[in-house]
Design a protein around this motif. Structure first.
Motif, PDB file in Angstrom:
ATOM      1  N   MET A  10     -12.260   2.177 -10.443  1.00  0.00           N
ATOM      2  CA  MET A  10     -11.559   1.066  -9.811  1.00  0.00           C
ATOM      3  C   MET A  10     -10.396   1.621  -8.976  1.00  0.00           C
ATOM      4  O   MET A  10      -9.654   2.488  -9.417  1.00  0.00           O
ATOM      5  N   ILE A  11     -10.238   1.087  -7.813  1.00  0.00           N
ATOM      6  CA  ILE A  11      -9.179   1.530  -6.909  1.00  0.00           C
ATOM      7  C   ILE A  11      -7.925   0.713  -7.184  1.00  0.00           C
ATOM      8  O   ILE A  11      -7.956  -0.518  -7.204  1.00  0.00           O
ATOM      9  N   LYS A  12      -6.824   1.434  -7.431  1.00  0.00           N
ATOM     10  CA  LYS A  12      -5.571   0.741  -7.735  1.00  0.00           C
ATOM     11  C   LYS A  12      -4.753   0.540  -6.461  1.00  0.00           C
ATOM     12  O   LYS A  12      -4.900   1.262  -5.488  1.00  0.00           O
ATOM     13  N   ALA A  13      -3.895  -0.458  -6.496  1.00  0.00           N
ATOM     14  CA  ALA A  13      -3.005  -0.734  -5.366  1.00  0.00           C
ATOM     15  C   ALA A  13      -1.971   0.381  -5.280  1.00  0.00           C
ATOM     16  O   ALA A  13      -1.436   0.834  -6.293  1.00  0.00           O
ATOM     17  N   LEU A  14      -1.697   0.818  -4.080  1.00  0.00           N
ATOM     18  CA  LEU A  14      -0.759   1.903  -3.839  1.00  0.00           C
ATOM     19  C   LEU A  14       0.530   1.385  -3.219  1.00  0.00           C
ATOM     20  O   LEU A  14       0.509   0.437  -2.433  1.00  0.00           O
ATOM     21  N   ASN A  15       1.623   2.052  -3.550  1.00  0.00           N
ATOM     22  CA  ASN A  15       2.871   1.885  -2.814  1.00  0.00           C
ATOM     23  C   ASN A  15       2.849   2.979  -1.745  1.00  0.00           C
ATOM     24  O   ASN A  15       2.835   4.164  -2.082  1.00  0.00           O
ATOM     25  N   ILE A  16       2.847   2.579  -0.493  1.00  0.00           N
ATOM     26  CA  ILE A  16       2.711   3.519   0.617  1.00  0.00           C
ATOM     27  C   ILE A  16       3.963   3.469   1.478  1.00  0.00           C
ATOM     28  O   ILE A  16       4.388   2.389   1.903  1.00  0.00           O
ATOM     29  N   LEU A  17       4.537   4.626   1.727  1.00  0.00           N
ATOM     30  CA  LEU A  17       5.617   4.736   2.703  1.00  0.00           C
ATOM     31  C   LEU A  17       4.971   5.187   4.003  1.00  0.00           C
ATOM     32  O   LEU A  17       4.413   6.282   4.077  1.00  0.00           O
ATOM     33  N   LEU A  18       5.010   4.333   5.008  1.00  0.00           N
ATOM     34  CA  LEU A  18       4.462   4.632   6.329  1.00  0.00           C
ATOM     35  C   LEU A  18       5.615   4.987   7.255  1.00  0.00           C
ATOM     36  O   LEU A  18       6.501   4.166   7.480  1.00  0.00           O
ATOM     37  N   ILE A  19       5.587   6.206   7.777  1.00  0.00           N
ATOM     38  CA  ILE A  19       6.643   6.663   8.679  1.00  0.00           C
ATOM     39  C   ILE A  19       6.019   6.807  10.065  1.00  0.00           C
ATOM     40  O   ILE A  19       5.267   7.745  10.332  1.00  0.00           O
ATOM     41  N   GLU A  20       6.316   5.843  10.929  1.00  0.00           N
ATOM     42  CA  GLU A  20       5.686   5.769  12.248  1.00  0.00           C
ATOM     43  C   GLU A  20       6.618   5.031  13.197  1.00  0.00           C
ATOM     44  O   GLU A  20       7.109   3.955  12.855  1.00  0.00           O
ATOM     45  N   ASP A  21       6.845   5.597  14.379  1.00  0.00           N
ATOM     46  CA  ASP A  21       7.758   4.973  15.334  1.00  0.00           C
ATOM     47  C   ASP A  21       7.046   4.096  16.363  1.00  0.00           C
ATOM     48  O   ASP A  21       7.695   3.351  17.082  1.00  0.00           O
ATOM     49  N   ASP A  22       5.736   4.140  16.413  1.00  0.00           N
ATOM     50  CA  ASP A  22       4.963   3.357  17.385  1.00  0.00           C
ATOM     51  C   ASP A  22       4.546   2.033  16.745  1.00  0.00           C
ATOM     52  O   ASP A  22       3.768   2.013  15.785  1.00  0.00           O
ATOM     53  N   GLU A  23       5.068   0.922  17.286  1.00  0.00           N
ATOM     54  CA  GLU A  23       4.797  -0.403  16.715  1.00  0.00           C
ATOM     55  C   GLU A  23       3.309  -0.735  16.677  1.00  0.00           C
ATOM     56  O   GLU A  23       2.832  -1.366  15.731  1.00  0.00           O
ATOM     57  N   ILE A  24       2.575  -0.341  17.688  1.00  0.00           N
ATOM     58  CA  ILE A  24       1.137  -0.623  17.730  1.00  0.00           C
ATOM     59  C   ILE A  24       0.418   0.115  16.595  1.00  0.00           C
ATOM     60  O   ILE A  24      -0.460  -0.446  15.936  1.00  0.00           O
ATOM     61  N   GLU A  25       0.810   1.355  16.350  1.00  0.00           N
ATOM     62  CA  GLU A  25       0.214   2.123  15.250  1.00  0.00           C
ATOM     63  C   GLU A  25       0.531   1.493  13.899  1.00  0.00           C
ATOM     64  O   GLU A  25      -0.311   1.456  13.005  1.00  0.00           O
ATOM     65  N   VAL A  26       1.750   0.992  13.748  1.00  0.00           N
ATOM     66  CA  VAL A  26       2.142   0.317  12.508  1.00  0.00           C
ATOM     67  C   VAL A  26       1.294  -0.944  12.319  1.00  0.00           C
ATOM     68  O   VAL A  26       0.783  -1.203  11.223  1.00  0.00           O
ATOM     69  N   MET A  27       1.117  -1.713  13.380  1.00  0.00           N
ATOM     70  CA  MET A  27       0.297  -2.933  13.306  1.00  0.00           C
ATOM     71  C   MET A  27      -1.149  -2.588  12.950  1.00  0.00           C
ATOM     72  O   MET A  27      -1.765  -3.281  12.135  1.00  0.00           O
ATOM     73  N   LYS A  28      -1.705  -1.539  13.564  1.00  0.00           N
ATOM     74  CA  LYS A  28      -3.081  -1.126  13.253  1.00  0.00           C
ATOM     75  C   LYS A  28      -3.216  -0.759  11.776  1.00  0.00           C
ATOM     76  O   LYS A  28      -4.160  -1.187  11.107  1.00  0.00           O
ATOM     77  N   PHE A  29      -2.285   0.041  11.283  1.00  0.00           N
ATOM     78  CA  PHE A  29      -2.332   0.472   9.888  1.00  0.00           C
ATOM     79  C   PHE A  29      -2.264  -0.747   8.954  1.00  0.00           C
ATOM     80  O   PHE A  29      -3.057  -0.871   8.019  1.00  0.00           O
ATOM     81  N   ASN A  30      -1.327  -1.643   9.218  1.00  0.00           N
ATOM     82  CA  ASN A  30      -1.186  -2.857   8.407  1.00  0.00           C
ATOM     83  C   ASN A  30      -2.427  -3.738   8.477  1.00  0.00           C
ATOM     84  O   ASN A  30      -2.830  -4.322   7.470  1.00  0.00           O
ATOM     85  N   ARG A  31      -3.030  -3.836   9.654  1.00  0.00           N
ATOM     86  CA  ARG A  31      -4.233  -4.663   9.819  1.00  0.00           C
ATOM     87  C   ARG A  31      -5.371  -4.104   8.968  1.00  0.00           C
ATOM     88  O   ARG A  31      -6.069  -4.852   8.285  1.00  0.00           O
ATOM     89  N   VAL A  32      -5.561  -2.797   8.994  1.00  0.00           N
ATOM     90  CA  VAL A  32      -6.629  -2.193   8.202  1.00  0.00           C
ATOM     91  C   VAL A  32      -6.404  -2.468   6.719  1.00  0.00           C
ATOM     92  O   VAL A  32      -7.315  -2.902   6.012  1.00  0.00           O
ATOM     93  N   LEU A  33      -5.187  -2.247   6.238  1.00  0.00           N
ATOM     94  CA  LEU A  33      -4.920  -2.444   4.819  1.00  0.00           C
ATOM     95  C   LEU A  33      -5.006  -3.907   4.402  1.00  0.00           C
ATOM     96  O   LEU A  33      -5.430  -4.207   3.288  1.00  0.00           O
ATOM     97  N   SER A  34      -4.637  -4.806   5.292  1.00  0.00           N
ATOM     98  CA  SER A  34      -4.706  -6.236   4.942  1.00  0.00           C
ATOM     99  C   SER A  34      -6.148  -6.713   4.796  1.00  0.00           C
ATOM    100  O   SER A  34      -6.402  -7.698   4.113  1.00  0.00           O
ATOM    101  N   ASN A  35      -7.094  -6.010   5.409  1.00  0.00           N
ATOM    102  CA  ASN A  35      -8.496  -6.395   5.318  1.00  0.00           C
ATOM    103  C   ASN A  35      -9.209  -5.782   4.112  1.00  0.00           C
ATOM    104  O   ASN A  35     -10.383  -6.064   3.888  1.00  0.00           O
TER     105      ASN A  35
END
Length: 137
Positions: free
Chosen positions: A1-26
């Motif tokens: 079973m895959i457990k929920a992770l606490n992830i620190l995302l360090i990224e200065d590009d807003e589009i990259e942050v949105m992409k990462f969040n979109r993938v994880l939200s799905n």
């Protein structure tokens, strides 16, 4: 079973942050993401020790403290050095890759141009770390 992770995302590009969040939200697992725009912000978040991430995902090319400088600071801290750090970058420079592994990263992922490939890589990343036994503080 895959457990929920606490992830620190360090990224200065807003589009990259949105992409990462979109993938994880799905995904079926509700991962928690804390965002930092650069290494300086990330160090401040980590020093607070309010939330210690299970993994850190970071870009290399950032203002103030770049990814390689951040990794050096992270790995020199006795409390934080065991947090797996995964580089997510556009840099295919072999010297960046070698320097990051010498510092002690857990992985180096190139950001693909195609969104479907990006989704696949990020999904595999969180699935792997979500099924791995991690050090908890």
């Amino acid at each position: 079973m895959i457990k929920a992770l606490n992830i620190l995302l360090i990224e200065d590009d807003e589009i990259e942050v949105m992409k990462f969040n979109r993938v994880l939200s799905n995904l079926k697992t509700a991962h928690k993401i804390v965002e930092a725009n650069n290494g300086e912000e990330a160090i401040a978040i980590l020093k607070e020790k309010e939330i210690i991430p299970d993994i850190i995902v970071l870009d290399l090319n950032m203002p103030k403290i770049n990814g390689i400088e951040f990794l050096g600071l992270l790995k020199s801290d006795d409390y934080l050095k065991y947090i797996p750090a995964i580089v997510l970058t556009t840099s295919s420079n072999s010297s960046d890759l070698l320097q990051c592994y010498r510092i002690g990263i857990a992985g180096y992922i190139l950001k693909p141009l195609k969104y479907d490939e990006y989704v696949d890589r990020i999904t595999k990343l969180v699935d792997y770390w979500g099924s791995t036994e991690l050090i908890t503080n």
